[in-house]
Every structure is written in C-alpha cells, then in structure tokens.
Write an enzyme that holds these catalytic residues in place. Structure first.
Site, PDB file in Angstrom:
ATOM      1  N   LEU A 459       0.699  -1.373   0.006  1.00 57.17           N
ATOM      2  CA  LEU A 459      -0.228   0.064  -0.109  1.00 57.17           C
ATOM      3  C   LEU A 459       0.851   1.171   0.042  1.00 57.17           C
ATOM      4  O   LEU A 459       1.801   1.266   0.997  1.00 57.17           O
ATOM      5  CB  LEU A 459      -0.971   0.135   1.083  1.00 57.17           C
ATOM      6  CG  LEU A 459      -1.865   1.373   1.467  1.00 57.17           C
ATOM      7  CD1 LEU A 459      -2.523   1.579   0.446  1.00 57.17           C
ATOM      8  CD2 LEU A 459      -2.700   1.289   2.633  1.00 57.17           C
ATOM      9  N   GLU A 460       0.826   1.896  -1.113  1.00 60.19           N
ATOM     10  CA  GLU A 460       1.660   3.254  -1.014  1.00 60.19           C
ATOM     11  C   GLU A 460       0.753   4.345  -0.736  1.00 60.19           C
ATOM     12  O   GLU A 460      -0.294   4.779  -1.061  1.00 60.19           O
ATOM     13  CB  GLU A 460       2.054   3.568  -2.489  1.00 60.19           C
ATOM     14  CG  GLU A 460       3.068   4.725  -2.818  1.00 60.19           C
ATOM     15  CD  GLU A 460       3.318   4.756  -4.331  1.00 60.19           C
ATOM     16  OE1 GLU A 460       2.671   4.436  -5.198  1.00 60.19           O
ATOM     17  OE2 GLU A 460       4.504   5.484  -4.551  1.00 60.19           O
ATOM     18  N   ILE A 461       1.325   5.185   0.382  1.00 55.64           N
ATOM     19  CA  ILE A 461       0.574   6.081   1.152  1.00 55.64           C
ATOM     20  C   ILE A 461       0.993   7.391   0.582  1.00 55.64           C
ATOM     21  O   ILE A 461       2.172   7.683   0.743  1.00 55.64           O
ATOM     22  CB  ILE A 461       0.399   5.890   2.581  1.00 55.64           C
ATOM     23  CG1 ILE A 461      -0.308   4.414   2.873  1.00 55.64           C
ATOM     24  CG2 ILE A 461      -0.259   7.134   3.067  1.00 55.64           C
ATOM     25  CD1 ILE A 461      -0.159   4.214   4.316  1.00 55.64           C
ATOM     26  N   THR A 497       5.981   4.778  -7.198  1.00 55.13           N
ATOM     27  CA  THR A 497       6.007   3.610  -7.833  1.00 55.13           C
ATOM     28  C   THR A 497       5.570   3.990  -9.296  1.00 55.13           C
ATOM     29  O   THR A 497       6.496   3.188 -10.117  1.00 55.13           O
ATOM     30  CB  THR A 497       4.932   2.377  -7.279  1.00 55.13           C
ATOM     31  OG1 THR A 497       3.790   3.138  -7.074  1.00 55.13           O
ATOM     32  CG2 THR A 497       5.387   1.928  -5.981  1.00 55.13           C
TER      33      THR A 497
END
Ligand SMILES: NC(=O)c1ccc[n+]([C@@H]2O[C@H](COP(=O)([O-])OP(=O)(O)OC[C@H]3O[C@@H](n4cnc5c(N)ncnc54)[C@H](O)[C@@H]3O)[C@@H](O)[C@H]2O)c1
Length: 709
Positions: A459-461, A497
């Site tokens: 999970l990229e926050i 990403t």
C-alpha cells in the site's frame, strides 16, 4: 529459563511449554536450543516419565520458524551450518527418544516449528483457522534443514511433500488432516488435555500407531520405488526451472537434498542439508530475501505517534476492479463497508466479487462459513450518499479522471462529517491536484493499492504538504490491518511507484521504436528476474492506461530531458488496447506459436526503424533497469521516498522488481555505486541526457558509501 518451561503432570507426562520472552511469537534460536538441550537432559534422566507434550503459550503461534534476527547476524557459511546443525541434532534427539512425544499445535506452525512437529511421534492440532502449517524457508532463499526435508516426504509422500517445500505454500487444518500432516484435530480449549491423554495412550500401548491416511493409487505408485520417484523429481525440476529460471538457488538445493536422502538414507541426507543450508545462507539471494522479510515484518507496527482513527464505517466509491478489491480486504476491518457505484447493478456486482473472495477464503479454511456470511453482511451496495454521514474513511476508486475525482471529493465533503478522511486510489494523478478545491485538504490522502488487491502486498500512502499526521497514521493503520506493507511517499506525478515504473516503460518503448523485438525485451527482463516481461505487462494492464499515465508523466519527463516515446499513442490510435481488445503488441486472437505469444501483425507497420541488428541481452537489461534505478535514486534525493528501504519495498512489492536482488537500492549497493555511475555515464554518452546519473548516486560513488549503512 527465558523461553521454555517444564511441568510434570500427575499422569507422569511432562509438558514442555514454549513461550519466548519479549516476543509475541515463538522462534527457534541458539538461546532456545541451549535451554532445550538442558531440559532434554533432565527428561532423559527421569525414568518415571511416560511421555512428553510440547505446546506453546502464545496466542496464535506454535513456532513461527527460526529467529530471523539471529539468521541476519550470521555472516559465514560455517556459522549458518553450526546454527542449523544444533537444531538438527536437537530434533534428532526428540525423534529418537524412546518415549512418545506429542506436539500440541495451535496457530502458526512454520519452518523449524513444522520440523519440530515432524520430529514428534504424534501431532495434534486445534481446529481453528489460525492454525497454519508451512515451510516458508524457500521464500527466504533457504531450505528446511533440521530434518524436515526427509521427515515430511516420509510422512505424507514425496508428490505431496515437494510442492510444500518448494513453494512455501500454507496448509490449513482441513488440508493438513487430509495430507496426514496432523493425526488428530481437537477444539483449542481441550488441546493440552487431549495431547496429554494421547501421550499417555501412546505410552501405554492403547494407541499403537497414528492412523495413516489413505493416499491415491497414483501417489502410492509414484512414491513406491526409485523409478516413480525419479519421475516426480524430474517433473518438480522442470517446474522449478520454469518458475525460477535458475535465479533462485534454494529450490534446486531442496530437490538435491531430498534426492540425496532417498539415495543414501536419512542420516546422510541430514548431513547434506546442513552443508547446503550454510551454502544457501551466504548467497546474495538469501541475504536479500531475509532482509526483505524482516523489513516487511518491521512495518507490522505503525511508526506514527499520532493516534489513528478506528475505521468502523468505510465508504468506497466505485465498485470496479479496485473498488471491490479494496472492499474485499476490508471485511474484517470495518463494521460497515458502503460500496457505491453509479448503478445498483454495478455496486451489487462488486459486492458479488467480494463474496467470491470470501468464499475462496472459506474453502481454503482461512475463515469459517459463519465468518464468511458475517463479513459479507457488512458490505452494503448503494448508489447514493444517504448512509455516508458517519464514515470514518472514504476511498475513491472511480475512473482515472481528475475532474471526476475532484467532484467525488466535493460530494463527500458535503455529506460526510468533518473528521471523515478522503483517500484516493489514483495510480498517477497528484493528490494535491485532486485536493485543490477541498475545504478540508488536511483530511485528503492517497492510498494507492495494486491489482489484484487481495494478492498485491503493497500500500503506497501519498501525503501532500497539507495532510494531517493523524490522517497518515490512520491510513497506515488501515493498511496494516488489511495485511499490507505500507510505504509513505510524498505527492507528485506518479508518486514513487508509478513514476519509476513509467520512466522504465518509456525506455522499453524507445527500445521497441529502435526495432528491438517485443519477445527479446520480455525475455531479457524476465531473465533479469521480473515476473512478467514489460511488453506483456503493458498488454495486460491496457495500452489506454499506459497512454494515460504517460500523459500525466509528460511534463515531468520534459523537465528532465527524458525523450518521450510515442509508440503507445500509435497503437492506441489504431484501437490496439492490449489483451482486452484482442490485440496490442501481441495478438491474443490466435494461439501461441512454439510456446511464444504471436506478435500483432500490424505492429511492424507502426515501427519506422529496421529491426535491431543486435539484441544484446545485458545491454537491454541495463538500459531498462538502470532507468528505473536512477529514477528511484532521484526520488530519494528529492525526498519523495524517505529511505532506501521504502524504495526497495515499493519496487519489489508493487512493481515486481526481482526480490532476490533486494530492490533498486540494494542492487545499486551490491553492484557498487561507482560501477553504476560509470554504466549510467556510458549510457548517457550513447543515448542522451535521460541517463544522466542522479547527483545522489555520484555523491555515494565519490564518498565510497552505499545507500545502506
Ligand atoms: N486497475 C488497476 O490495476 C489499478 C491499480 C491501481 C490504481 N488504480 C486506480 O483505481 C481507480 C479505479 O480503477 P479500476 O481499475 O477499478 O477501474 P474500473 O473501471 O474497474 O472501476 C471504476 C468504477 O467506478 C465507477 N464509477 C465511475 N463514476 C462513478 C461515480 N460518479 N460514482 C460511483 N462510481 C463511479 C464505475 O462505474 C466503475 O465501476 C483508477 O483511479 C485507477 O487509476 C487502478
């Protein structure tokens, strides 16, 4: 004693309880081995004893495997060998003891923990979903080497044992029972008592041998002699080679060890295991994989001081691929999940997908049928905001359209409460652009999930300079509870990403424009270690998606003198969208040719260059991977990512960067920053300024340091 305790029961059965100090899980370490050796001396000297039960005092863990901190501290082959030889000898002593030993298992029974269970005479396990068996060593670049490689095939049969050892696959209680991995299943509350009774029965001859399971005729034939076994080994070898392309040494070592055990006996096999374990332990692959695993582990607790909000009511906008995926990983998190789409049909379809996922988990034994139904009851399909008033968190996963996302944010701000967090699952649009007209920009954040959501671990926050700390802390907490590994990155086009991925993909497209064959590029990058070739990947994701992301990234590329490829636009204009339209770079309307996907016959008309005269694999790999790595270093330099570790986790878990290489930063460190710098400078001379090395890389090269200490 810090990890073990011994109790002698009136029935003359000893109960050894594992309860590792200062840890929520049990792991096997040298310290524990030392205590166990001492206790075994005591047990062996006690002539009145009738048997032994081994049990854990932890909540949901029997033994989770070897102590990773200790493994990480080992440097030399001999140290790895000494560590495992001690474990191996200990389990041999347990297995060879003349009195019955029963393992009473509840929770994780992994790696060395499973080896311990296999060394016992009888395995009794709780019937709960938390009870899981696996040999995850292979995913760490290692192998089970405390006797498990020989005991497992002899217990459940070679054809069933090899896949477990070669893939690290988890087995839940129903399957474990079917395989014959456990002898009895009981309710958790009665586990200890039942195990003591079983030990007593075994000691008194009331239960001579645990009942053997019935195996299929084919499996019995395959396991009954050297001919059948050599067939099983050959098939396994083929599968291993297809999956690892020789890049991961552990699976081949496991196969060799098991084969050695059958050819020369268990004793010789055990010795071979110890040697191989040492050899594997010092490989760069094992080092990278162990470090990756412990980095993921360390993120199971939040680093934030700010108190997260407990998300009891979750709203999801858009019930498409991502929306229902996010709903699916949130069923045990929120008490209510509102799944909103434009029509009730679309929303209900999304909910049905959630049910499919729950059903699958139920079939594998990860949840009970009661939990499945209860979780599903929490998902409410809807088309309006009537129930959104008290939502704690709303995640939008509608089409990738800036104006649409802005209008969703406006709607949510109007209907929800002051404290409702608005998260966008956009894959490329800057969060600050979505929040531009927000009245509560501090509540806005990016939560970038990857597809398929239930399988992708990252999970990229994404935080803007206005996002409040408690909002970030909540997103991190939600991610942990959804089983994700979180990285927190700064806002910008493509964040981390998508940014490094699109820069890499641009290079792939430029190479294709130069006339390099799609197959050659796919081959080069899968041999580098990516799970899927980049050209195939674009076809899978969709050329329209690629065109959109390239458009978002264009200003960034122009500012950095990165020549933009135009090939995707040309395919898009012709209506080639990839697999979904039947044709992209490849043709999906026809079958494969010699195992290879057929090229879209119109593709060559879209390329002006002649086919490349030389397709040097290493050159292709360098051009593609170095673009990504250099961009990742620029992200670190600009503060988009906070650390090299974040960068490595993001690339591996989100983009499939080869895990055995440790991620872009570990890869650069292993190569040496000065070598990478030289290679980028050469590429810059050959192909232009897009290869200009990051200043931070130059700094590292000049100072002789790396990205990690
Ligand atoms: N697909 C991926 O691999 C992926 C990965 C990461 C992020 N994302 C991002 O996630 C978002 C959604 O992608 P997806 O692949 O799930 O798309 P999708 O087309 O499968 O789903 C989008 C859903 O949004 C619904 N929708 C559109 N307008 C709406 C509105 N006004 N109100 C409610 N629902 C509405 C549509 O009906 C559709 O069901 C996009 O921003 C995308 O960039 C996608």
């Amino acid at each position: 004693m810090k990890h073990l305790s011994l109790e002698k029961r009136p029935e003359e059965i000893a109960v050894l309880t594992i309860d590792c100090a200062e840890s929520s899980v049990n792991t096997l370490s040298s310290a524990l081995f030392a205590e166990a050796e001492q206790l075994l001396d005591t047990l062996e000297a006690d002539r009145s004893l009738k048997g032994l039960v081994i049990i854990s005092a932890k909540e949901n863990c029997f033994v989770a495997g070897a102590d990773l901190n200790e493994l990480q501290s080992l440097v030399h082959e001999a140290e790895f060998q000494a560590f495992i030889a001690r474990g191996n000898a200990l389990l041999k002593r347990i297995s060879g003891w003349e009195k019955p030993v029963v393992c009473a298992i509840h929770g994780n029974c992994l790696g060395c923990g499973l080896e311990l269970a296999l060394a016992a005479d009888y395995r009794m396990a709780s019937d709960e979903t938390a009870t899981v068996f696996a040999f995850p060593e292979v995913t760490l670049g290692l192998m089970p080497a405390a006797g498990g490689t020989h005991r497992l095939p002899r217990l459940i049969g070679l054809p069933e044992a090899l896949p477990l050892m070669l893939t690290g696959k988890q087995v839940r209680i129903k399957k474990a029972r079917k395989l014959g991995l456990v002898d009895a299943v009981v309710a958790r509350y009665s586990l200890k008592h039942a195990a003591v009774q079983a030990a007593l029965k075994l000691a008194e001859g009331g239960m001579t041998q645990p009942k053997k399971r019935r195996r299929t005729l084919v499996n019995r034939l395959l396991d009954s002699g050297s001919l059948g076994r050599s067939l099983v080994f050959k098939q396994a070898e083929k599968a291993v080679h297809q999956q690892t392309r020789g890049l991961y040494p552990a699976p081949a070592a496991i196969l060799d060890s098991v084969r050695h055990g059958y050819a020369h006996g268990v004793e010789a096999g055990g010795k071979e295991d110890i040697v191989r374990f040492g050899q594997l332990g010092v490989t760069p692959a094992a080092r990278s994989l162990i470090t990756l695993f412990s980095a993921m582990n360390s993120r199971k607790t939040s680093p934030y001081q700010a108190k997260p909000v407990e998300v009891k009511k979750l709203g999801i906008l858009g019930a498409g691929l991502m929306g229902h995926g996010i709903a699916g990983v949130s069923t045990d998190l929120a008490e209510t999940t509102l799944l909103k789409d434009r029509t009730l049909e679309a929303a209900a379809k999304g909910a049905q997908e959630v049910m499919r996922g729950l059903d699958k988990r139920c079939r594998t034994g990860a949840i009970t049928s009661f939990e499945r139904d209860a979780f599903f009851a929490r998902v409410i399909p809807c088309t309006d905001y009537a129930a959104f008033k008290n939502t704690d968190l709303v995640v939008e996963a509608v089409f990738e359209d800036l104006e649409l996302k802005r209008s969703m944010l406006k709607d949510v701000e109007e209907v929800a409460s002051e404290a409702t967090i608005f998260a966008s699952n956009t894959s490329s649009l800057p969060i600050s652009a979505i929040a531009e007209r927000a009245s509560r920009p501090e509540n806005v954040i990016g939560m970038h999930y990857f597809s398929p959501v239930h399988r992708m671990p990252l999970l990229e926050i994404i935080t803007t300079d206005k996002t409040a700390d408690w909002v970030t802390a909540t997103a991190f907490d939600v991610g942990i509870r959804q089983g994700k590994t979180c990285i927190v990155v700064k806002d910008g086009p493509g964040f981390y990403t998508t940014r490094i991925f699109s820069i890499m993909m641009n290079e792939v497209m430029l190479l294709l424009e130069e006339g390099v064959a799609p197959h050659a590029l796919d081959e080069a990058m899968t041999r580098f270690g990516f799970p899927v070739g980049p050209v195939t990947l674009v076809d899978e994701v969709g050329i329209d998606v690629g065109v959109h992301v390239a458009g978002v990234m264009r200003p960034h590329c122009e500012a950095r003198n990165i020549q933009g490829a135009t090939l995707l636009d040309r395919l898009y204009t012709k209506g080639f969208l990839g697999r979904k339209s039947g044709k992209g770079f490849y043709d999906y309307t026809k079958g494969k040719k010699k195992g290879q996907r057929r090229l879209n016959s119109d593709f060559s008309n879209l390329i002006v260059a002649r086919p490349s005269k030389h397709e040097d694999m290493e050159e292709l790999q360098h051009r593609v991977s170095h673009m990504m790595i250099n961009e990742a270093i620029i992200c670190l330099q600009e503060g988009v990512i906070a650390s090299a570790e974040d960068g490595d986790l993001g690339a591996i878990l989100g983009l499939g960067f080869p895990p055995f290489l440790g991620g872009p930063f570990r890869y650069a460190d292993a190569m040496g920053p000065s070598t990478m710098l030289e290679q980028l400078e050469t590429l810059e001379k050959q192909h232009g300024p897009r290869f200009k090395p990051a200043d931070l890389l130059r700094e590292k090269a000049e100072s002789g340091t790396g990205f990690y200490d």
